[in-house]
Design an enzyme around this catalytic site. Structure first.
Site, PDB file in Angstrom:
ATOM      1  N   ASP A  94       5.564   6.274  -0.566  1.00  0.00           N
ATOM      2  CA  ASP A  94       5.728   7.535  -0.829  1.00  0.00           C
ATOM      3  C   ASP A  94       5.122   7.848  -2.211  1.00  0.00           C
ATOM      4  O   ASP A  94       5.505   7.074  -3.192  1.00  0.00           O
ATOM      5  CB  ASP A  94       6.881   8.109  -0.934  1.00  0.00           C
ATOM      6  CG  ASP A  94       7.423   8.642   0.773  1.00  0.00           C
ATOM      7  OD1 ASP A  94       6.733   8.829   1.425  1.00  0.00           O
ATOM      8  OD2 ASP A  94       8.785   8.299   1.043  1.00  0.00           O
ATOM      9  N   THR A  95       3.884   8.688  -2.495  1.00  0.00           N
ATOM     10  CA  THR A  95       3.328   8.919  -3.748  1.00  0.00           C
ATOM     11  C   THR A  95       2.817  10.268  -3.825  1.00  0.00           C
ATOM     12  O   THR A  95       2.630  11.004  -2.825  1.00  0.00           O
ATOM     13  CB  THR A  95       1.961   7.801  -3.465  1.00  0.00           C
ATOM     14  OG1 THR A  95       2.538   6.588  -3.215  1.00  0.00           O
ATOM     15  CG2 THR A  95       1.204   8.025  -4.853  1.00  0.00           C
ATOM     16  N   ILE A  96       2.414  10.787  -5.030  1.00  0.00           N
ATOM     17  CA  ILE A  96       1.806  11.966  -5.205  1.00  0.00           C
ATOM     18  C   ILE A  96       0.340  11.604  -5.969  1.00  0.00           C
ATOM     19  O   ILE A  96       0.123  10.767  -6.506  1.00  0.00           O
ATOM     20  CB  ILE A  96       2.320  13.011  -6.138  1.00  0.00           C
ATOM     21  CG1 ILE A  96       2.720  12.544  -7.451  1.00  0.00           C
ATOM     22  CG2 ILE A  96       3.736  13.426  -5.281  1.00  0.00           C
ATOM     23  CD1 ILE A  96       1.728  12.719  -8.531  1.00  0.00           C
ATOM     24  N   SER A 105       4.012   7.183  -8.584  1.00  0.00           N
ATOM     25  CA  SER A 105       4.663   6.854  -7.389  1.00  0.00           C
ATOM     26  C   SER A 105       5.842   6.057  -7.753  1.00  0.00           C
ATOM     27  O   SER A 105       6.028   5.465  -8.679  1.00  0.00           O
ATOM     28  CB  SER A 105       3.520   6.106  -6.464  1.00  0.00           C
ATOM     29  OG  SER A 105       4.552   5.566  -5.591  1.00  0.00           O
ATOM     30  N   MET A 139      -3.260   9.616  -1.244  1.00  0.00           N
ATOM     31  CA  MET A 139      -1.939   8.683  -1.340  1.00  0.00           C
ATOM     32  C   MET A 139      -1.472   8.288   0.095  1.00  0.00           C
ATOM     33  O   MET A 139      -1.844   8.735   0.904  1.00  0.00           O
ATOM     34  CB  MET A 139      -0.945   9.604  -1.902  1.00  0.00           C
ATOM     35  CG  MET A 139      -0.794  10.822  -1.442  1.00  0.00           C
ATOM     36  SD  MET A 139       0.110  11.034   0.161  1.00  0.00           S
ATOM     37  CE  MET A 139       1.780  10.153  -0.305  1.00  0.00           C
TER      38      MET A 139
END
Length: 591
Positions: A397-399, A416, A479
């Site tokens: 999970d990342t932006i 992240s 991402m």
């Protein structure tokens, strides 16, 4: 959330009107000189692929911000309108995303960025990833775990580099005052915000694991459950932490009250992260690396990240006439999948902290090396003897966000926690979860990415930037764990080879291959792995891939990444913005 003078409200209304007008005028708007035809290898050809898109490209004569949440994009626009530059706006947007998308990013995680400095015409890379605890030896760690470092809990911690990354970016390139950058994020954390739809789904998936940690539950759950779509969520503890950072800078996090609380909490739960680890943390300015692909220079950051995997894939694809294969064809997708396997085999063996490992960058990025590797490619069947996969990497999970300002400074930034809410552990009353990047160390003592004290783990998060003729033309990122290099390549091929505009290039159905070798040392998938395809991929293509030996499974959205992109039209003096249709975000410009 918007300045009282109403300028941002007026601009937002203007932008929406522009978007509607753009859609009515052309549902398939293209980059300049790419309207329905494009030049590929010196020949004028029609654009190919699915000429449709989920929304219009956003145009602006000023700056542009693209993020995965409208409030983060609005915060970036607010900073730009207040006189800040792209770097200021990116920091403000990232801080907001740490509030509204806390499972994906936050100050408990790491950061990487590529910056184009318009004043000097130079490109800069920042590696703001943290190191493992110096007091935890390899032998001590091995005595506490089995085959790999756990995903949850304090043994997965490394020093969070995000806040120091913000400060290093601001000190070198920032224009607006430091404390102004946190106005929107503090306001949202204090007053609350309605949870966005996609984020609500991610949040719900962490209910059970977060409930195991009292401080995590108290911070991010409401009566033992996650906030639902549209429900107001507040995080006053994070607001207090942000205030300290806004007032005292990164020192508040690495040396002051926050560092003290992190140290005390770590000791109380059996962790090894100390105040000394935090105080000694330093980021690294690095030179981005590139390959030339069909007239464009594509830039990524060197390891300990995986950005060069995207560059290796492009080198493997370039000898083929992909445009004539056609978008969504079995020939193209088979080539793409096999190129990914070849690049990820090198990723598994070589990618690591370059302070500890000898990474043969020049060789890995050379065209000659790509030609040698292509001798393994077989157009008639799948490769099953290339080292393959760790499924956990598919779920990072990342932006990713990007900003270009009116002076054409560019910031390509990714940040992240790794897994959703990282280690699942919130330290005391600080309001954020600590990342679990340490999980990506190998426990094989002979592996380049083996665990060592004070070492940066392998990283999945990668920003990108494309130049042509020595000037930035496309700022982009995708991402999502292992999907990131695959996503970069698919967006770039859609744009360059198939002539799509930057919104179409991100909207087009994607594929993801799982089953390549992991930098933690886990073995290959003996059957060649699994190919996940979205519903837009033709049925005939899926059937042909299966005949070639690929295992294929359909599944829309999940695990296909999150894209943002900004195209700079130097001839017309405008910028184009695109954002991920699979997320909650938006692209907005300034005038």
């Amino acid at each position: 959330m918007i300045a009282s003078d109403g300028r941002c409200q007026l601009h937002l209304m203007t932008t929406i009107c522009m978007m509607v007008a753009s859609f009515l005028n052309s549902a398939i708007s293209q980059e300049p000189n790419r309207s329905r035809r494009m030049e590929v290898n010196g020949h004028d050809r029609p654009a190919s692929g699915p000429l449709h898109q989920s929304r219009s490209v956003v145009f602006s004569t000023g700056g542009m911000a693209c993020t995965s949440d409208v409030r983060a994009t609005m915060a970036a626009v607010e900073v730009l309108n207040a006189g800040g530059n792209a770097i200021d706006a990116a920091i403000a947007a990232n801080a907001v995303l740490g509030v509204v998308e806390p499972m994906s990013c936050g100050i408990g995680g790491d950061l990487f960025a590529i910056v184009w400095d318009a004043n000097t015409g130079t490109m800069h890379g920042l590696n703001a990833s943290g190191r493992s605890p110096k007091s935890l030896s390899f032998d001590e760690l091995k005595s506490r775990v089995q085959d790999q470092i756990p995903l949850q809990g304090p043994l997965s911690w490394s020093v969070p580099g995000c806040v120091s990354g913000w400060e290093d970016l601001h000190k070198r390139f920032g224009k607006l005052s430091w404390n102004r950058l946190y106005d929107a994020s503090i306001r949202l954390a204090e007053n609350g915000f309605p949870v966005a739809p996609v984020i609500a789904g991610y949040w719900r998936g962490a209910e059970r694991s977060m409930a195991e940690w009292p401080d995590s539950s108290a911070t991010f759950l409401i009566d033992g459950r996650s906030p639902r779509e549209g429900e107001i969520f507040r995080n006053p503890n994070l607001a207090n932490t942000y205030r300290a950072i806004a007032q005292q800078g990164a020192a508040a996090f690495y040396q002051g009250r926050i560092a003290d609380e992190l140290d005390q909490f770590s000791r109380s739960v059996g962790g090894f992260l100390t105040k000394e680890d935090l105080a000694s943390h330093r980021n690294e300015w690095v030179a981005p690396v590139s390959v030339h692909y069909r007239g464009y220079d594509v830039w990524e950051l060197p390891p300990n990240g995986q950005g060069i995997a995207a560059l290796q894939m492009l080198n493997l694809l370039e000898p083929f006439d992909i445009q004539s294969m056609g978008w969504g064809s079995p020939e193209y997708l088979h080539l793409l999948i096999e190129a990914k396997k070849l690049a990820f085999a090198d990723r598994a063996k070589f990618y690591a902290d370059m302070d500890f490992a000898d990474v043969p960058l020049d060789q890995l990025l050379s065209k000659e090396y790509a030609r040698q590797r292509l001798q393994l490619f077989d157009s008639t069947k799948v490769l099953t003897d290339v080292p393959a996969g760790d499924k956990k990497l598919a779920h990072g999970d990342t932006i990713y966000l990007c900003v270009v300002d009116q002076d054409r400074n560019c910031c390509s930034l990714i940040q992240s926690n790794y897994y959703g809410f990282g280690s699942q552990v919130v330290p005391g009353s600080l309001g954020f979860a600590i990342q679990n990047r340490g999980n990506l160390f190998a426990l094989d003592p002979h592996h380049a990415n083996r665990y060592e004290p004070g070492k940066r783990p392998f990283h999945t998060i990668i920003p990108a930037l494309v130049t042509k003729g020595g000037k930035p033309i496309f700022v982009l990122g995708v991402m999502g764990g292992d999907m990131q290099p695959q996503g970069h390549v698919q967006v770039l091929v859609n744009w360059i080879d198939f002539g799509m505009n930057i919104q179409m290039a991100g909207d087009a159905a994607r594929i993801r291959h799982d089953g390549s070798a992991t930098p933690t040392g886990l073995p290959m998938a003996a059957d060649g792995g699994m190919v996940f395809v979205e519903s837009g991929i033709p049925r005939a293509t899926v059937e042909r891939l299966q005949i070639l030996g690929h295992k294929v499974q359909r599944g829309d959205g999940s695990g296909m990444g999150g894209y943002q992109g900004i195209f700079i039209d130097w001839d017309r003096g405008i910028v184009h913005g695109a954002t991920e249709s699979r997320k909650d975000g938006v692209a907005l410009g300034t005038e």
